[in-house]
Structure formats: C-alpha cells, structure tokens
Design a protein around this motif. Structure first.
Motif, PDB file in Angstrom:
ATOM      1  N   ALA A  86     -26.473  -3.067  51.684  1.00  0.00           N
ATOM      2  CA  ALA A  86     -25.759  -3.583  50.511  1.00  0.00           C
ATOM      3  C   ALA A  86     -26.592  -4.647  49.803  1.00  0.00           C
ATOM      4  O   ALA A  86     -26.065  -5.625  49.278  1.00  0.00           O
ATOM      5  CB  ALA A  86     -24.405  -4.151  50.939  1.00  0.00           C
ATOM      6  N   ARG A  88     -27.887  -4.967  46.990  1.00  0.00           N
ATOM      7  CA  ARG A  88     -27.533  -5.277  45.599  1.00  0.00           C
ATOM      8  C   ARG A  88     -26.405  -6.307  45.505  1.00  0.00           C
ATOM      9  O   ARG A  88     -26.243  -6.951  44.485  1.00  0.00           O
ATOM     10  CB  ARG A  88     -27.105  -4.008  44.860  1.00  0.00           C
ATOM     11  N   ASP A  89     -25.632  -6.436  46.575  1.00  0.00           N
ATOM     12  CA  ASP A  89     -24.448  -7.288  46.565  1.00  0.00           C
ATOM     13  C   ASP A  89     -24.675  -8.652  47.201  1.00  0.00           C
ATOM     14  O   ASP A  89     -23.708  -9.347  47.515  1.00  0.00           O
ATOM     15  CB  ASP A  89     -23.301  -6.577  47.296  1.00  0.00           C
TER      16      ASP A  89
END
Length: 162
Positions: A86, A88-89
């Motif tokens: 994840a 990108r988060d």
C-alpha cells in the motif's frame, strides 16, 4: 460438475536445476542489472523494494522470502516492508522510491497502458534516464526470477533469522 476430491499436485521440475545454462544466464543478467542500478545511483534498498513489490504482484512466495531478508539486512525497516503493498497510501517512501515502484508495477502489468504512461511520466519527473532504464531492468529481471520460482514451486522453508 465439480468433484469433491482434490487431484494430487503434479511434481514440478526445478527448471533452474534442469536447465542450468539458461538459469546461469539469468543470474549473469541479474548481476549486470545490479551493476547498472548501482552505476545509475539506485541504492540497494530501492532495488530490494522493487524486487519485493514485483514479487508481491506476482505472488512469488520464494522471492518474497528471499528479498524481504535481503531488504532487512540492507537496512530497510519492518514498518516500510509491512506497508509496501500500500505504498501509495503512506508517506514512508521518497519521491524517487514512489516513482520507481510505480514504474516497476507498470513493467509487471504492461497491459494497463494508462497506468504505464502515468508511471513513465512520473518517473521522467523524478528519475534520470539511467535510473529509469535501471528500474525497468530490475523489474524485468525479478519478473523472470518470479516465473522460474513460481513454475518450479520453489519451497519457502521456515527460518528464524532475517
């Protein structure tokens, strides 16, 4: 109609052992790519992030095990590795790492032309041409190793050390 019994798994050939000349050529390619990455200024941590992210996408347990250990030995943190899927988060990754990860994902799933163009454009803003080339080669190489391990069903053995 489905059967309630499960068919036994077919014994796999370890293709790296069955065709050692081909596998040795892949290893030599990997060594050349590692040198290209270093010459381009990509540190070992970033190379291992690429290896891990591509292996996550491909579902290669053997390569995930091997490159997680390598990343930890190279100084990356369990926190970063734990959230890599994840990336990108989270703010845990630098702009260069983010650009490289997006580009590596585009190499791994080249049929998504929109994502590929977006990743390439972002890479052009952050990475040098030598770094872009190196990231692509790292992704191509780990994709090949993933397929060797997946098709051979290389086992992951339990180990207590990173």
């Amino acid at each position: 109609m489905s059967s309630s019994t499960t068919e036994p798994a077919v014994q796999r050939i370890f293709i790296d052992k069955q065709s050692p000349k081909a596998y040795d050529a892949l290893v030599q390619t990997s060594e050349a790519v590692r040198a290209v990455a270093a010459d381009a200024g990509l540190d070992r941590t970033l190379v291992e992030l690429i290896n891990l992210r591509v292996s996550q996408i491909n579902g290669c347990a053997f390569c995930l095990h091997m490159h997680t250990r390598a990343a930890l030995r190279g100084g990356d943190t369990p926190q970063r590795l734990g959230v890599l899927a994840a990336w990108r988060d989270t703010e845990l990754f630098t702009p260069a790492e983010r650009a490289a990860l997006a580009l590596a994902e585009a190499v791994t799933s080249p049929a998504d032309a929109t994502a590929q163009e977006s990743a390439y454009a972002a890479a052009r803003e952050t990475l040098t041409e030598d770094q872009i080339s190196a990231v692509i080669w790292v992704a191509i190489t780990i994709n090949a190793f993933n397929r060797v391990s997946i098709m051979s069903k290389h086992p992951v053995r339990n180990s207590s050390r990173p």
